[in-house]
Write an enzyme that holds these catalytic residues in place. Structure first.
Site, PDB file in Angstrom:
ATOM      1  N   HIS A 163       0.769  -1.205   0.229  1.00  0.00           N
ATOM      2  CA  HIS A 163      -0.060  -0.072  -0.091  1.00  0.00           C
ATOM      3  C   HIS A 163       0.810   1.199   0.030  1.00  0.00           C
ATOM      4  O   HIS A 163       2.117   1.172   0.447  1.00  0.00           O
ATOM      5  CB  HIS A 163      -0.754   0.003   1.356  1.00  0.00           C
ATOM      6  CG  HIS A 163      -1.689   0.916   1.304  1.00  0.00           C
ATOM      7  ND1 HIS A 163      -1.723   2.273   1.793  1.00  0.00           N
ATOM      8  CD2 HIS A 163      -3.255   0.981   1.175  1.00  0.00           C
ATOM      9  CE1 HIS A 163      -2.522   2.903   1.953  1.00  0.00           C
ATOM     10  NE2 HIS A 163      -3.778   2.209   1.542  1.00  0.00           N
TER      11      HIS A 163
ATOM     12  N   ASP B 264       3.553  -4.547   8.105  1.00  0.00           N
ATOM     13  CA  ASP B 264       2.253  -3.747   7.934  1.00  0.00           C
ATOM     14  C   ASP B 264       0.860  -4.631   8.073  1.00  0.00           C
ATOM     15  O   ASP B 264       0.645  -5.632   7.118  1.00  0.00           O
ATOM     16  CB  ASP B 264       2.017  -3.221   6.569  1.00  0.00           C
ATOM     17  CG  ASP B 264       0.856  -2.564   6.232  1.00  0.00           C
ATOM     18  OD1 ASP B 264      -0.230  -2.621   7.148  1.00  0.00           O
ATOM     19  OD2 ASP B 264       0.606  -1.626   5.371  1.00  0.00           O
TER      20      ASP B 264
ATOM     21  N   GLN C 170      -4.268  -5.366   6.865  1.00  0.00           N
ATOM     22  CA  GLN C 170      -5.102  -5.969   6.332  1.00  0.00           C
ATOM     23  C   GLN C 170      -4.704  -7.736   6.936  1.00  0.00           C
ATOM     24  O   GLN C 170      -5.800  -8.624   6.395  1.00  0.00           O
ATOM     25  CB  GLN C 170      -4.851  -6.398   4.978  1.00  0.00           C
ATOM     26  CG  GLN C 170      -5.112  -5.205   4.075  1.00  0.00           C
ATOM     27  CD  GLN C 170      -6.712  -4.419   4.163  1.00  0.00           C
ATOM     28  OE1 GLN C 170      -7.438  -5.087   4.463  1.00  0.00           O
ATOM     29  NE2 GLN C 170      -6.817  -3.342   3.890  1.00  0.00           N
TER      30      GLN C 170
ATOM     31  N   LYS D 115     -10.127  -0.691  10.667  1.00  0.00           N
ATOM     32  CA  LYS D 115     -10.076  -1.712   9.719  1.00  0.00           C
ATOM     33  C   LYS D 115     -10.338  -3.114  10.532  1.00  0.00           C
ATOM     34  O   LYS D 115     -10.453  -4.191  10.247  1.00  0.00           O
ATOM     35  CB  LYS D 115      -8.609  -1.924   8.804  1.00  0.00           C
ATOM     36  CG  LYS D 115      -8.651  -0.823   7.892  1.00  0.00           C
ATOM     37  CD  LYS D 115      -7.471  -1.148   6.836  1.00  0.00           C
ATOM     38  CE  LYS D 115      -6.900   0.031   5.964  1.00  0.00           C
ATOM     39  NZ  LYS D 115      -8.131   0.226   5.209  1.00  0.00           N
TER      40      LYS D 115
ATOM     41  N   CYS E 214      -4.946   2.322  -3.490  1.00  0.00           N
ATOM     42  CA  CYS E 214      -3.708   2.968  -2.795  1.00  0.00           C
ATOM     43  C   CYS E 214      -2.606   2.149  -3.193  1.00  0.00           C
ATOM     44  O   CYS E 214      -1.840   1.663  -2.272  1.00  0.00           O
ATOM     45  CB  CYS E 214      -4.078   3.410  -1.238  1.00  0.00           C
ATOM     46  SG  CYS E 214      -5.157   4.590  -1.152  1.00  0.00           S
TER      47      CYS E 214
HETATM   48  N1  PLP Z   1      -1.566  -0.631   4.832  1.00  0.00           N
HETATM   49  C1  PLP Z   1      -2.445  -1.546   4.145  1.00  0.00           C
HETATM   50  C2  PLP Z   1      -2.321  -2.856   3.765  1.00  0.00           C
HETATM   51  C3  PLP Z   1      -3.804  -1.003   4.039  1.00  0.00           C
HETATM   52  O1  PLP Z   1      -4.587  -1.700   3.247  1.00  0.00           O
HETATM   53  C4  PLP Z   1      -3.967   0.328   4.296  1.00  0.00           C
HETATM   54  C5  PLP Z   1      -5.228   0.678   4.448  1.00  0.00           C
HETATM   55  O2  PLP Z   1      -6.121   0.667   3.166  1.00  0.00           O
HETATM   56  C6  PLP Z   1      -3.065   1.388   4.838  1.00  0.00           C
HETATM   57  C7  PLP Z   1      -1.867   0.655   5.136  1.00  0.00           C
HETATM   58  C8  PLP Z   1      -3.334   2.569   5.649  1.00  0.00           C
HETATM   59  O3  PLP Z   1      -4.285   2.523   6.656  1.00  0.00           O
HETATM   60  P1  PLP Z   1      -4.855   3.655   7.264  1.00  0.00           P
HETATM   61  O4  PLP Z   1      -5.449   4.514   5.994  1.00  0.00           O
HETATM   62  O5  PLP Z   1      -5.862   3.138   8.128  1.00  0.00           O
HETATM   63  O6  PLP Z   1      -3.700   4.461   7.860  1.00  0.00           O
END
Ligand code: PLP
Length: 410
Positions: A127, A204, A207, A230, A368
Protein backbone atom coordinates in the site's frame (compact mmCIF):
# COMPACT_ATOMS: atom_id res chain seq x y z
CA UNK A 1 -25.06 -22.46 -0.37
CA UNK A 2 -22.56 -23.79 2.19
CA UNK A 3 -22.89 -22.94 5.86
CA UNK A 4 -19.88 -21.06 7.17
CA UNK A 5 -17.81 -23.15 9.55
CA UNK A 6 -16.98 -22.49 13.16
CA UNK A 7 -18.86 -19.19 13.52
CA UNK A 8 -22.51 -18.40 14.01
CA UNK A 9 -22.40 -15.68 11.37
CA UNK A 10 -26.12 -14.93 11.60
CA UNK A 11 -25.73 -14.16 15.30
CA UNK A 12 -22.64 -12.07 14.62
CA UNK A 13 -24.47 -10.04 11.99
CA UNK A 14 -27.02 -9.06 14.60
CA UNK A 15 -24.18 -7.40 16.53
CA UNK A 16 -23.61 -4.91 13.69
CA UNK A 17 -26.52 -2.45 13.43
CA UNK A 18 -25.48 -1.02 10.06
CA UNK A 19 -25.83 -4.42 8.42
CA UNK A 20 -29.58 -4.24 9.02
CA UNK A 21 -29.99 -1.08 6.97
CA UNK A 22 -31.14 -0.78 3.39
CA UNK A 23 -29.85 1.44 0.59
CA UNK A 24 -31.28 2.67 -2.74
CA UNK A 25 -35.02 2.01 -2.61
CA UNK A 26 -34.96 -0.47 0.23
CA UNK A 27 -32.31 -2.88 -1.02
CA UNK A 28 -30.51 -4.80 1.72
CA UNK A 29 -26.94 -3.62 2.13
CA UNK A 30 -24.35 -6.15 0.94
CA UNK A 31 -21.16 -4.74 2.40
CA UNK A 32 -18.07 -6.05 0.61
CA UNK A 33 -15.70 -3.13 1.17
CA UNK A 34 -14.14 -4.32 4.39
CA UNK A 35 -10.56 -3.79 3.26
CA UNK A 36 -11.37 -0.07 3.10
CA UNK A 37 -13.03 -0.03 6.49
CA UNK A 38 -15.01 -2.44 8.64
CA UNK A 39 -18.35 -1.93 10.34
CA UNK A 40 -18.61 -1.54 14.10
CA UNK A 41 -20.35 -3.89 16.52
CA UNK A 42 -22.88 -2.46 18.94
CA UNK A 43 -20.51 -2.98 21.90
CA UNK A 44 -18.10 -0.49 20.31
CA UNK A 45 -20.87 2.04 19.56
CA UNK A 46 -22.21 1.70 23.10
CA UNK A 47 -18.75 2.04 24.61
CA UNK A 48 -18.10 5.27 22.71
CA UNK A 49 -21.46 6.70 23.83
CA UNK A 50 -20.80 5.65 27.43
CA UNK A 51 -17.36 7.22 27.40
CA UNK A 52 -18.55 10.57 26.08
CA UNK A 53 -21.82 10.48 28.02
CA UNK A 54 -20.47 9.48 31.37
CA UNK A 55 -16.69 9.38 31.62
CA UNK A 56 -15.23 12.08 29.37
CA UNK A 57 -12.06 13.64 30.76
CA UNK A 58 -8.49 14.24 29.73
CA UNK A 59 -6.24 11.39 30.72
CA UNK A 60 -2.95 11.03 32.57
CA UNK A 61 -2.98 14.44 34.24
CA UNK A 62 -6.08 14.91 36.38
CA UNK A 63 -6.55 14.16 40.06
CA UNK A 64 -10.32 14.04 39.76
CA UNK A 65 -12.33 10.89 39.46
CA UNK A 66 -13.26 11.23 35.78
CA UNK A 67 -9.65 11.64 34.75
CA UNK A 68 -8.64 8.64 36.82
CA UNK A 69 -11.42 6.53 35.29
CA UNK A 70 -10.59 7.73 31.77
CA UNK A 71 -6.91 6.93 32.28
CA UNK A 72 -7.72 3.47 33.55
CA UNK A 73 -10.04 2.80 30.59
CA UNK A 74 -7.46 4.06 28.09
CA UNK A 75 -4.67 1.98 29.63
CA UNK A 76 -7.00 -1.02 29.80
CA UNK A 77 -7.44 -0.61 26.04
CA UNK A 78 -3.68 -0.66 25.61
CA UNK A 79 -3.60 -3.97 27.45
CA UNK A 80 -6.30 -5.29 25.08
CA UNK A 81 -4.06 -4.40 22.14
CA UNK A 82 -1.18 -6.10 23.91
CA UNK A 83 -3.20 -9.30 24.33
CA UNK A 84 -4.55 -9.15 20.77
CA UNK A 85 -1.01 -8.98 19.38
CA UNK A 86 0.56 -11.39 21.86
CA UNK A 87 2.99 -8.66 22.93
CA UNK A 88 5.14 -9.08 26.00
CA UNK A 89 4.54 -5.64 27.53
CA UNK A 90 1.75 -3.05 27.31
CA UNK A 91 4.45 -0.35 27.14
CA UNK A 92 5.44 -1.75 23.74
CA UNK A 93 2.05 -0.63 22.38
CA UNK A 94 1.88 2.95 21.09
CA UNK A 95 -1.47 4.40 20.03
CA UNK A 96 -1.31 6.19 16.69
CA UNK A 97 -3.89 7.58 14.28
CA UNK A 98 -3.65 4.38 12.28
CA UNK A 99 -1.32 2.29 10.16
CA UNK A 100 -0.15 5.28 8.14
CA UNK A 101 0.92 7.29 11.15
CA UNK A 102 2.53 4.25 12.75
CA UNK A 103 4.68 3.60 9.66
CA UNK A 104 5.61 7.27 9.44
CA UNK A 105 6.62 7.21 13.10
CA UNK A 106 8.91 4.22 12.56
CA UNK A 107 10.32 5.50 9.25
CA UNK A 108 11.04 8.88 10.80
CA UNK A 109 12.77 7.25 13.75
CA UNK A 110 14.79 4.72 11.78
CA UNK A 111 15.90 7.45 9.37
CA UNK A 112 18.08 8.81 12.14
CA UNK A 113 20.18 5.63 11.88
CA UNK A 114 20.34 5.50 8.06
CA UNK A 115 23.26 6.65 5.94
CA UNK A 116 24.04 7.01 2.28
CA UNK A 117 24.38 3.58 0.69
CA UNK A 118 22.06 1.86 3.18
CA UNK A 119 19.07 0.05 1.73
CA UNK A 120 15.41 -0.15 2.71
CA UNK A 121 13.52 -3.13 1.34
CA UNK A 122 9.78 -3.14 0.69
CA UNK A 123 7.71 -5.48 -1.46
CA UNK A 124 5.94 -4.92 -4.75
CA UNK A 125 2.62 -5.54 -2.96
CA UNK A 126 2.73 -2.55 -0.64
CA UNK A 127 0.00 0.00 0.00
CA UNK A 128 1.26 3.55 -0.57
CA UNK A 129 1.41 3.91 3.23
CA UNK A 130 4.29 1.41 3.29
CA UNK A 131 6.14 2.95 0.35
CA UNK A 132 6.01 6.73 0.61
CA UNK A 133 7.29 7.14 4.22
CA UNK A 134 10.30 4.97 3.31
CA UNK A 135 10.93 6.94 0.13
CA UNK A 136 10.87 10.11 2.22
CA UNK A 137 13.31 8.56 4.70
CA UNK A 138 15.54 7.46 1.79
CA UNK A 139 15.53 10.93 0.30
CA UNK A 140 16.49 12.51 3.59
CA UNK A 141 19.35 10.10 4.25
CA UNK A 142 20.69 9.02 0.87
CA UNK A 143 19.49 5.46 1.47
CA UNK A 144 18.06 3.46 -1.44
CA UNK A 145 14.71 1.70 -1.77
CA UNK A 146 14.75 -1.90 -3.02
CA UNK A 147 11.73 -3.99 -3.89
CA UNK A 148 10.94 -7.70 -3.56
CA UNK A 149 9.16 -8.44 -6.86
CA UNK A 150 5.78 -10.11 -7.23
CA UNK A 151 4.94 -13.11 -9.42
CA UNK A 152 1.95 -13.26 -11.79
CA UNK A 153 0.07 -15.21 -9.13
CA UNK A 154 0.25 -12.25 -6.75
CA UNK A 155 2.72 -14.07 -4.48
CA UNK A 156 6.08 -12.47 -3.78
CA UNK A 157 9.03 -13.90 -5.68
CA UNK A 158 10.97 -15.17 -2.71
CA UNK A 159 13.68 -16.63 -4.96
CA UNK A 160 15.03 -13.06 -5.18
CA UNK A 161 15.51 -12.62 -1.42
CA UNK A 162 19.28 -13.30 -1.49
CA UNK A 163 19.72 -10.64 -4.10
CA UNK A 164 17.39 -8.01 -2.61
CA UNK A 165 18.23 -8.39 1.08
CA UNK A 166 21.97 -7.94 1.55
CA UNK A 167 24.37 -6.63 4.15
CA UNK A 168 23.46 -3.11 2.96
CA UNK A 169 19.84 -3.69 4.05
CA UNK A 170 18.99 -1.79 7.23
CA UNK A 171 15.19 -1.99 7.12
CA UNK A 172 12.72 -4.49 5.70
CA UNK A 173 9.10 -3.26 5.63
CA UNK A 174 6.54 -5.67 4.20
CA UNK A 175 2.85 -6.19 4.27
CA UNK A 176 1.39 -9.22 6.00
CA UNK A 177 -1.61 -9.30 3.63
CA UNK A 178 -2.09 -7.31 0.43
CA UNK A 179 -5.05 -4.95 0.42
CA UNK A 180 -5.08 -4.91 -3.38
CA UNK A 181 -4.88 -8.64 -4.18
CA UNK A 182 -5.57 -10.43 -0.90
CA UNK A 183 -2.20 -12.23 -0.93
CA UNK A 184 -1.12 -13.52 2.47
CA UNK A 185 2.64 -13.06 2.32
CA UNK A 186 4.90 -15.90 3.40
CA UNK A 187 6.68 -13.77 5.98
CA UNK A 188 8.95 -16.33 7.64
CA UNK A 189 11.66 -16.43 4.92
CA UNK A 190 11.60 -12.63 4.60
CA UNK A 191 11.95 -12.09 8.34
CA UNK A 192 14.72 -14.73 8.47
CA UNK A 193 16.64 -13.06 5.62
CA UNK A 194 16.29 -9.67 7.31
CA UNK A 195 17.38 -11.06 10.66
CA UNK A 196 20.41 -12.72 9.06
CA UNK A 197 21.73 -9.31 7.98
CA UNK A 198 20.66 -7.49 11.15
CA UNK A 199 17.97 -5.35 9.48
CA UNK A 200 14.99 -3.95 11.41
CA UNK A 201 11.69 -5.51 10.28
CA UNK A 202 8.30 -3.79 10.12
CA UNK A 203 5.14 -5.67 9.25
CA UNK A 204 2.15 -3.78 7.91
CA UNK A 205 -0.67 -5.68 9.55
CA UNK A 206 -3.55 -3.44 8.40
CA UNK A 207 -5.14 -6.25 6.38
CA UNK A 208 -4.07 -9.09 8.64
CA UNK A 209 -5.39 -7.96 12.02
CA UNK A 210 -9.11 -8.31 11.08
CA UNK A 211 -8.67 -11.81 9.63
CA UNK A 212 -6.12 -13.83 11.55
CA UNK A 213 -4.54 -14.45 14.93
CA UNK A 214 -1.55 -12.16 15.25
CA UNK A 215 1.37 -13.23 17.40
CA UNK A 216 4.14 -10.69 17.23
CA UNK A 217 6.51 -12.99 19.11
CA UNK A 218 6.06 -15.75 16.54
CA UNK A 219 6.33 -13.33 13.60
CA UNK A 220 9.77 -12.35 14.84
CA UNK A 221 9.59 -8.79 13.51
CA UNK A 222 10.55 -5.58 15.34
CA UNK A 223 7.45 -3.54 14.53
CA UNK A 224 3.84 -4.45 13.73
CA UNK A 225 1.25 -1.83 12.81
CA UNK A 226 -2.50 -1.85 12.21
CA UNK A 227 -5.56 0.41 12.02
CA UNK A 228 -8.52 0.43 14.39
CA UNK A 229 -11.10 1.21 11.73
CA UNK A 230 -10.16 -1.87 9.70
CA UNK A 231 -10.46 -3.99 12.84
CA UNK A 232 -14.05 -3.10 13.81
CA UNK A 233 -12.96 -0.12 15.92
CA UNK A 234 -13.23 3.64 15.40
CA UNK A 235 -11.43 5.72 12.78
CA UNK A 236 -8.53 7.91 13.83
CA UNK A 237 -6.93 5.28 16.04
CA UNK A 238 -4.49 2.45 15.45
CA UNK A 239 -1.49 0.94 17.07
CA UNK A 240 2.20 0.38 16.70
CA UNK A 241 3.80 -2.51 18.48
CA UNK A 242 7.55 -2.27 18.73
CA UNK A 243 10.15 -4.32 20.53
CA UNK A 244 11.03 -2.47 23.69
CA UNK A 245 14.72 -2.18 22.78
CA UNK A 246 13.84 -0.59 19.42
CA UNK A 247 11.28 1.79 20.89
CA UNK A 248 13.85 2.89 23.46
CA UNK A 249 16.35 3.63 20.68
CA UNK A 250 13.98 5.53 18.38
CA UNK A 251 13.77 9.31 18.86
CA UNK A 252 10.36 10.85 19.62
CA UNK A 253 8.15 11.49 16.60
CA UNK A 254 6.32 14.60 17.80
CA UNK A 255 7.02 16.92 20.73
CA UNK A 256 4.49 18.33 23.16
CA UNK A 257 2.62 17.57 26.34
CA UNK A 258 2.50 14.08 27.85
CA UNK A 259 5.67 12.87 26.10
CA UNK A 260 8.10 14.69 28.38
CA UNK A 261 9.82 14.04 31.66
CA UNK A 262 11.17 17.57 32.37
CA UNK A 263 11.04 20.70 30.26
CA UNK A 264 13.28 23.74 30.64
CA UNK A 265 14.23 26.27 27.98
CA UNK A 266 17.72 24.77 27.95
CA UNK A 267 16.78 21.11 27.58
CA UNK A 268 13.90 18.68 27.61
CA UNK A 269 14.07 15.08 28.72
CA UNK A 270 11.49 12.62 27.48
CA UNK A 271 9.02 10.32 29.18
CA UNK A 272 9.43 6.57 29.12
CA UNK A 273 7.47 4.19 26.88
CA UNK A 274 4.91 4.48 25.48
CA UNK A 275 4.29 8.15 26.44
CA UNK A 276 7.45 9.21 24.58
CA UNK A 277 5.57 8.59 21.32
CA UNK A 278 2.17 9.96 22.34
CA UNK A 279 2.51 13.74 22.34
CA UNK A 280 -0.59 15.77 23.15
CA UNK A 281 -4.05 14.74 24.23
CA UNK A 282 -4.60 11.28 22.78
CA UNK A 283 -7.70 9.98 21.02
CA UNK A 284 -9.03 8.64 24.31
CA UNK A 285 -12.42 7.56 22.99
CA UNK A 286 -10.77 5.97 19.96
CA UNK A 287 -8.34 4.00 22.09
CA UNK A 288 -11.15 2.78 24.35
CA UNK A 289 -13.29 1.91 21.31
CA UNK A 290 -10.43 0.00 19.72
CA UNK A 291 -9.83 -1.91 22.94
CA UNK A 292 -13.53 -2.83 23.02
CA UNK A 293 -13.42 -3.99 19.39
CA UNK A 294 -10.40 -6.20 20.08
CA UNK A 295 -12.01 -7.60 23.24
CA UNK A 296 -15.03 -8.46 21.08
CA UNK A 297 -12.82 -10.17 18.46
CA UNK A 298 -10.93 -12.14 21.09
CA UNK A 299 -14.24 -13.31 22.52
CA UNK A 300 -15.45 -14.43 19.08
CA UNK A 301 -12.05 -16.08 18.57
CA UNK A 302 -9.69 -15.15 15.76
CA UNK A 303 -8.98 -18.79 14.88
CA UNK A 304 -12.71 -19.28 14.25
CA UNK A 305 -12.85 -16.05 12.25
CA UNK A 306 -9.97 -17.23 10.08
CA UNK A 307 -11.48 -20.67 9.48
CA UNK A 308 -14.88 -19.23 8.60
CA UNK A 309 -13.47 -16.59 6.26
CA UNK A 310 -11.20 -19.15 4.59
CA UNK A 311 -14.26 -21.18 3.66
CA UNK A 312 -16.15 -18.12 2.46
CA UNK A 313 -13.23 -16.91 0.33
CA UNK A 314 -12.97 -20.37 -1.26
CA UNK A 315 -16.67 -20.24 -2.10
CA UNK A 316 -16.29 -16.72 -3.53
CA UNK A 317 -13.31 -17.77 -5.66
CA UNK A 318 -15.30 -20.71 -7.06
CA UNK A 319 -18.39 -18.68 -7.85
CA UNK A 320 -16.55 -15.66 -9.25
CA UNK A 321 -14.28 -17.94 -11.28
CA UNK A 322 -17.37 -19.17 -13.14
CA UNK A 323 -18.52 -15.66 -14.12
CA UNK A 324 -18.26 -15.08 -17.84
CA UNK A 325 -15.47 -12.67 -18.82
CA UNK A 326 -14.14 -12.31 -15.27
CA UNK A 327 -10.37 -12.39 -14.77
CA UNK A 328 -8.81 -12.53 -11.32
CA UNK A 329 -5.98 -10.10 -10.71
CA UNK A 330 -3.84 -12.28 -8.50
CA UNK A 331 -4.48 -15.92 -7.68
CA UNK A 332 -2.26 -16.19 -4.59
CA UNK A 333 -1.34 -19.42 -2.85
CA UNK A 334 -3.00 -18.16 0.31
CA UNK A 335 -5.58 -15.41 0.38
CA UNK A 336 -7.34 -13.41 3.08
CA UNK A 337 -9.88 -10.62 2.96
CA UNK A 338 -9.84 -9.44 -0.62
CA UNK A 339 -10.47 -10.71 -4.15
CA UNK A 340 -9.55 -8.41 -7.04
CA UNK A 341 -10.81 -8.93 -10.56
CA UNK A 342 -11.63 -7.22 -13.85
CA UNK A 343 -14.47 -7.82 -16.29
CA UNK A 344 -13.62 -7.99 -19.99
CA UNK A 345 -14.43 -4.71 -21.70
CA UNK A 346 -16.15 -3.15 -18.67
CA UNK A 347 -14.54 -0.37 -16.66
CA UNK A 348 -14.34 -1.21 -12.93
CA UNK A 349 -15.95 2.13 -12.09
CA UNK A 350 -19.00 1.32 -14.24
CA UNK A 351 -19.30 -2.10 -12.66
CA UNK A 352 -18.99 -0.59 -9.16
CA UNK A 353 -21.66 1.98 -9.91
CA UNK A 354 -24.16 -0.63 -11.09
CA UNK A 355 -23.38 -2.87 -8.12
CA UNK A 356 -23.95 0.07 -5.79
CA UNK A 357 -27.43 0.64 -7.26
CA UNK A 358 -28.14 -3.00 -6.41
CA UNK A 359 -27.08 -2.40 -2.81
CA UNK A 360 -23.67 -4.07 -3.17
CA UNK A 361 -20.71 -2.06 -1.85
CA UNK A 362 -17.38 -2.98 -3.45
CA UNK A 363 -14.29 -0.88 -4.06
CA UNK A 364 -13.11 -0.04 -7.56
CA UNK A 365 -9.87 1.61 -8.61
CA UNK A 366 -6.25 1.36 -7.58
CA UNK A 367 -6.69 0.66 -3.88
CA UNK A 368 -3.79 3.00 -2.91
CA UNK A 369 -1.47 0.52 -4.61
CA UNK A 370 -0.53 2.05 -7.96
CA UNK A 371 2.67 -0.05 -8.31
CA UNK A 372 0.54 -3.20 -7.99
CA UNK A 373 -1.80 -1.98 -10.74
CA UNK A 374 1.22 -1.12 -12.95
CA UNK A 375 2.72 -4.56 -12.35
CA UNK A 376 -0.48 -6.32 -13.41
CA UNK A 377 -1.09 -3.95 -16.32
CA UNK A 378 -4.51 -2.73 -15.18
CA UNK A 379 -5.84 0.78 -14.47
CA UNK A 380 -7.77 -0.58 -11.55
CA UNK A 381 -9.76 -3.56 -10.35
CA UNK A 382 -13.06 -4.41 -8.75
CA UNK A 383 -12.28 -5.55 -5.22
CA UNK A 384 -14.68 -7.51 -3.07
CA UNK A 385 -13.40 -7.71 0.47
CA UNK A 386 -14.84 -9.79 3.25
CA UNK A 387 -15.08 -9.76 7.02
CA UNK A 388 -16.34 -12.06 9.74
CA UNK A 389 -19.98 -11.05 9.17
CA UNK A 390 -20.13 -11.82 5.43
CA UNK A 391 -22.07 -14.82 4.20
CA UNK A 392 -22.32 -17.02 1.12
CA UNK A 393 -25.54 -15.09 0.37
CA UNK A 394 -23.40 -11.94 0.03
CA UNK A 395 -21.25 -13.76 -2.53
CA UNK A 396 -24.36 -14.93 -4.39
CA UNK A 397 -25.66 -11.35 -4.47
CA UNK A 398 -22.34 -10.18 -5.91
CA UNK A 399 -22.36 -12.85 -8.61
CA UNK A 400 -25.96 -11.98 -9.55
CA UNK A 401 -25.02 -8.30 -9.55
CA UNK A 402 -22.15 -8.99 -11.94
CA UNK A 403 -24.60 -10.72 -14.29
CA UNK A 404 -26.65 -7.52 -14.30
CA UNK A 405 -23.49 -5.51 -14.99
CA UNK A 406 -22.76 -7.74 -17.98
CA UNK A 407 -26.27 -7.35 -19.35
CA UNK A 408 -25.97 -3.57 -19.12
CA UNK A 409 -22.45 -3.18 -20.50
CA UNK A 410 -21.52 -6.53 -22.06
N1 PLP B 1 -1.53 -0.68 4.72
C1 PLP B 1 -2.46 -1.45 4.16
C2 PLP B 1 -2.12 -2.84 3.72
C3 PLP B 1 -3.75 -0.96 3.97
O1 PLP B 1 -4.69 -1.72 3.41
C4 PLP B 1 -4.05 0.36 4.41
C5 PLP B 1 -5.39 0.94 4.18
O2 PLP B 1 -6.07 0.58 3.25
C6 PLP B 1 -3.04 1.11 5.01
C7 PLP B 1 -1.80 0.55 5.15
C8 PLP B 1 -3.30 2.49 5.52
O3 PLP B 1 -4.20 2.42 6.59
P1 PLP B 1 -4.81 3.74 7.24
O4 PLP B 1 -5.36 4.55 6.08
O5 PLP B 1 -5.87 3.23 8.15
O6 PLP B 1 -3.70 4.44 7.94
Amino acid sequence: MPATAALDVAALRADFPILQRTVHDGRPLVYLDNAATTQKPRVVLDRLAAYYGNENANVHRGVHVLSAEGTEAYEHARRSVQRFLGAEHAREVVFTRGTTEAINLVAHGLASFLEEGDEIVVSALEHHANIVPWQMAAERTGARLRVIPVLDTGDLDLSTLDEVITDRTKVVAVTHTSNALGTVVDLAPIVAAARAVGAAVLIDGAQAAPHTTVDVQALGADFFVFSGHKTFGPTGIGALWGREAWLERLPPYQGGGDMIDRVTFEKTTFAGLPAKFEAGTPHVAGGIGLGTALDYLMEVGMDAVEASEHELIGYAEDRLGAVDGLRFVGTPRKRAGAISFVLDGIHPYDAGTVLDRLGIAVRTGQHCAQPVMDRFGVDGTIRASFALYNTPADVDALVEGLATVRTMFG
